[in-house]
Design a protein around this motif. Structure first.
Motif, mmCIF file in Angstrom:
data_model
loop_
_atom_site.group_PDB
_atom_site.id
_atom_site.type_symbol
_atom_site.label_atom_id
_atom_site.label_comp_id
_atom_site.label_asym_id
_atom_site.label_seq_id
_atom_site.Cartn_x
_atom_site.Cartn_y
_atom_site.Cartn_z
ATOM 1 N N HIS A 8 6.444 -6.386 -41.172
ATOM 2 C CA HIS A 8 5.636 -7.458 -41.970
ATOM 3 C C HIS A 8 6.088 -9.006 -41.413
ATOM 4 O O HIS A 8 6.281 -9.828 -41.677
ATOM 5 N N ASP A 9 6.651 -8.706 -40.047
ATOM 6 C CA ASP A 9 7.288 -10.448 -39.602
ATOM 7 C C ASP A 9 5.852 -10.962 -38.752
ATOM 8 O O ASP A 9 6.049 -10.571 -37.218
ATOM 9 N N VAL A 10 4.878 -11.356 -38.566
ATOM 10 C CA VAL A 10 4.163 -11.481 -38.292
ATOM 11 C C VAL A 10 4.320 -13.418 -38.463
ATOM 12 O O VAL A 10 3.793 -13.895 -39.378
ATOM 13 N N TYR A 11 2.888 -13.824 -37.380
ATOM 14 C CA TYR A 11 3.457 -15.255 -37.136
ATOM 15 C C TYR A 11 1.991 -16.003 -36.541
ATOM 16 O O TYR A 11 1.532 -15.240 -35.525
ATOM 17 N N MET A 12 0.967 -16.376 -37.061
ATOM 18 C CA MET A 12 0.500 -17.510 -36.011
ATOM 19 C C MET A 12 0.734 -18.503 -35.023
ATOM 20 O O MET A 12 1.439 -19.773 -35.417
ATOM 21 N N VAL A 13 0.546 -17.627 -34.286
ATOM 22 C CA VAL A 13 1.063 -19.167 -33.109
ATOM 23 C C VAL A 13 -0.315 -20.511 -32.848
ATOM 24 O O VAL A 13 -1.363 -19.861 -32.664
ATOM 25 N N MET A 14 0.105 -21.557 -33.059
ATOM 26 C CA MET A 14 -0.686 -22.830 -33.838
ATOM 27 C C MET A 14 -0.952 -23.661 -33.014
ATOM 28 O O MET A 14 0.612 -23.965 -32.794
ATOM 29 N N GLU A 15 -1.959 -24.399 -32.602
ATOM 30 C CA GLU A 15 -1.711 -25.773 -31.583
ATOM 31 C C GLU A 15 -0.589 -26.743 -33.097
ATOM 32 O O GLU A 15 -1.332 -26.875 -33.909
ATOM 33 N N TYR A 16 -0.251 -27.628 -32.314
ATOM 34 C CA TYR A 16 1.542 -28.197 -32.801
ATOM 35 C C TYR A 16 0.304 -29.670 -33.353
ATOM 36 O O TYR A 16 -0.244 -30.555 -32.298
ATOM 37 N N ALA A 17 0.470 -30.191 -34.250
ATOM 38 C CA ALA A 17 0.164 -31.994 -34.338
ATOM 39 C C ALA A 17 1.006 -32.750 -35.188
ATOM 40 O O ALA A 17 2.255 -31.954 -36.143
ATOM 41 N N GLU A 18 1.332 -33.589 -34.872
ATOM 42 C CA GLU A 18 2.581 -34.782 -35.167
ATOM 43 C C GLU A 18 2.287 -34.699 -36.827
ATOM 44 O O GLU A 18 3.467 -35.195 -37.316
ATOM 45 N N GLN A 19 1.553 -35.098 -37.197
ATOM 46 C CA GLN A 19 1.580 -36.056 -38.503
ATOM 47 C C GLN A 19 0.735 -35.152 -39.024
ATOM 48 O O GLN A 19 -0.277 -34.267 -39.013
ATOM 49 N N ASP A 20 0.983 -35.349 -40.653
ATOM 50 C CA ASP A 20 -0.135 -34.998 -41.343
ATOM 51 C C ASP A 20 -0.846 -36.044 -42.833
ATOM 52 O O ASP A 20 0.348 -37.295 -42.944
ATOM 53 N N LEU A 21 -2.026 -36.265 -42.747
ATOM 54 C CA LEU A 21 -2.673 -37.793 -43.266
ATOM 55 C C LEU A 21 -1.813 -37.817 -44.587
ATOM 56 O O LEU A 21 -1.491 -38.816 -45.172
ATOM 57 N N ALA A 22 -1.596 -36.739 -45.765
ATOM 58 C CA ALA A 22 -0.683 -36.808 -47.245
ATOM 59 C C ALA A 22 0.416 -37.568 -46.659
ATOM 60 O O ALA A 22 0.759 -38.761 -47.405
ATOM 61 N N ASN A 23 1.233 -37.364 -45.116
ATOM 62 C CA ASN A 23 2.146 -38.089 -45.280
ATOM 63 C C ASN A 23 2.280 -39.899 -45.080
ATOM 64 O O ASN A 23 3.200 -39.981 -45.137
ATOM 65 N N LEU A 24 1.369 -39.277 -44.260
ATOM 66 C CA LEU A 24 1.593 -41.134 -43.732
ATOM 67 C C LEU A 24 0.985 -42.075 -44.809
ATOM 68 O O LEU A 24 0.841 -42.920 -44.680
ATOM 69 N N LEU A 25 -0.210 -41.396 -45.822
ATOM 70 C CA LEU A 25 -0.399 -41.888 -46.977
ATOM 71 C C LEU A 25 0.710 -42.221 -47.784
ATOM 72 O O LEU A 25 1.116 -43.006 -48.779
#
Length: 423
Positions: A133-150
């Motif tokens: 049950h120990d499964v991870y998706m390795v995804m490209e990293y993005a520094e910000q998200d729009l919600a928190n910038l707003l």
């Protein structure tokens, strides 16, 4: 007597042996055949082991998983764009641990592995731990998200910057819709931004390939949910993504959600107050909506006419209002498509969309402060602020699957007032 006692002891020993779990294989097939699995080989398959990544800090948490920032130990060149990744741990609830990986996670992995577009977040790999049950998706990293910038940085984008973001959003949606993929959860917190100004559509836990079969209407966080979904439609198209995109663009311009409803009924009211009351003249099939008969009882003190021009008066151009209005068309069959959005006058009039490389960037808030892999360290200033972007999620909301940042008053040296959202 002695022989009878011996027989009884023999039965007791047999019963104890039957209860001993070590007698049975750890893994069995569905037919009951023993499986000899070497976790370093058979179980991992083509997946990588989670130990190959150094956990740095927690970025966010949603209904279906926790997202952490991590370093790929195999990549020694730290300037490599994939040296830092986002690890999305698949959340498996205790009652489901014997049922395998949740269908939401499998759906997201299978969809994203075939999607390759610069405005769609990529799954680079799948990593596993020592347990099934120990499964991870390795995804490209993005520094910000729009919600928190707003919300937290209170960024006030210029017209050309808004166009840059809108153009990338519609390009990503055009790519998805051309491949019959409906995202079904477009919202500000699911739009990530890289340090190079690239917008990435993220969190595909609710995404589906379009088909004629019925789908649940309880998708898309309520602030971004289209009228057909609010009225219970189980057959809908990619037009639900376009409605949500229109809400997002309006939110970027106004720096506040256009219709922040507390629940479905309140959301219908707020939409009617903004766009006017829907009727069969502008939406001929409205009578076919499952909850249409309740509509007149749900809407209280609505506006009779569209208020978008008044809302954006003096803030932006008439072409901008027209584009948002085209996205927020009641009738999904008349709603503009992503491709039509990209050819809209809005993108042709001055100012032109800003180049992504010229988009403003913002600090990541001391991401290098704590490498202990936990979100509780004193130096770990990446904070999880709970649910965002749309307050009430309804039955099918995916919560906050994006990355959540606390900028800790680092913008211009002045503390930033956090705008708290409902829910």
């Amino acid at each position: 007597m002695s022989s009878r006692r011996e027989r009884e002891r023999g039965r007791e020993r047999e019963e104890e042996e039957e209860d001993d779990p070590s007698r049975y294989p750890k893994y069995m097939s569905i037919t009951g055949e023993p499986l000899q699995l070497d976790l370093d080989k058979s179980f991992l398959g083509k997946c990588r082991h989670i130990d190959e990544f150094e956990s740095l800090n927690q970025l966010g948490e949603g209904t279906y998983g926790v997202v952490r920032r991590a370093r790929d130990r195999k990549i020694t060149n730290r300037t490599d764009k994939h040296a830092i990744v986002a690890l999305k741990q698949v959340r498996i609830f205790d009652e489901d641990r014997n049922n395998g990986i949740p269908i939401t996670a499998l759906r997201e992995i299978f969809l994203l592995r075939d999607l390759k577009h610069r405005n769609v977040v990529r799954v680079l790999d799948v990593a596993v731990g020592d347990e099934l049950h120990d499964v991870y998706m390795v995804m490209e990293y993005a520094e910000q998200d729009l919600a928190n910038l707003l919300d937290y940085a209170r960024v006030n984008y210029s017209q050309s910057e808004v166009k840059c973001l809108a153009k990338q959003l519609f390009e990503g949606l055009e790519y998805l819709h051309d491949r019959n993929v409906i995202h079904r959860d477009i919202k500000a917190s699911n739009l990530l931004l890289t340090a190079k100004g690239i917008l990435k559509i993220a969190d595909f836990g609710l995404a589906r390939e379009y088909s004629e079969r019925p789908l649940t209407p309880s998708v898309v966080t309520v602030w971004y949910r289209s009228p057909e979904l609010l009225l219970g439609a189980s057959r809908y198209t990619e037009a639900v993504d376009i409605w949500a995109a229109g809400m997002v663009i309006g939110e970027i311009i106004k720096q506040t959600p256009l219709c922040p409803g507390e629940n479905e009924i309140d959301q219908l009211n707020k939409i009617a107050q903004l766009l006017g009351v829907p009727n069969d003249r502008i939406w001929p099939k409205i009578h076919t909506m499952p909850s249409y008969h309740q509509l007149k009882y749900r809407i209280q003190n609505p506006q009779r006419q569209n208020q978008l021009e008044i809302l954006f008066l003096g803030v932006t151009s008439s072409a901008t209002v027209n584009l948002i209005n085209s996205c927020l068309t009641y009738d999904p069959e008349k709603r503009i498509t992503a491709r039509q959005c990209l050819s809209h006058e809005y993108f042709r009039e001055a100012p032109a969309p800003k180049e992504t490389s010229m988009m403003p960037t913002f600090p990541e808030s001391r991401n290098s402060g704590n490498n202990n892999g936990g979100a509780d360290g004193a130096n770990d200033t990446i904070a999880v602020h709970g649910k965002r972007a749309g307050g009430y999620d309804g039955a099918g909301g995916s919560g906050n699957g994006g990355y959540v940042f606390d900028f800790d008053g680092q913008f211009g040296g002045m503390p930033q007032k956090k705008r708290h959202r409902h829910g």
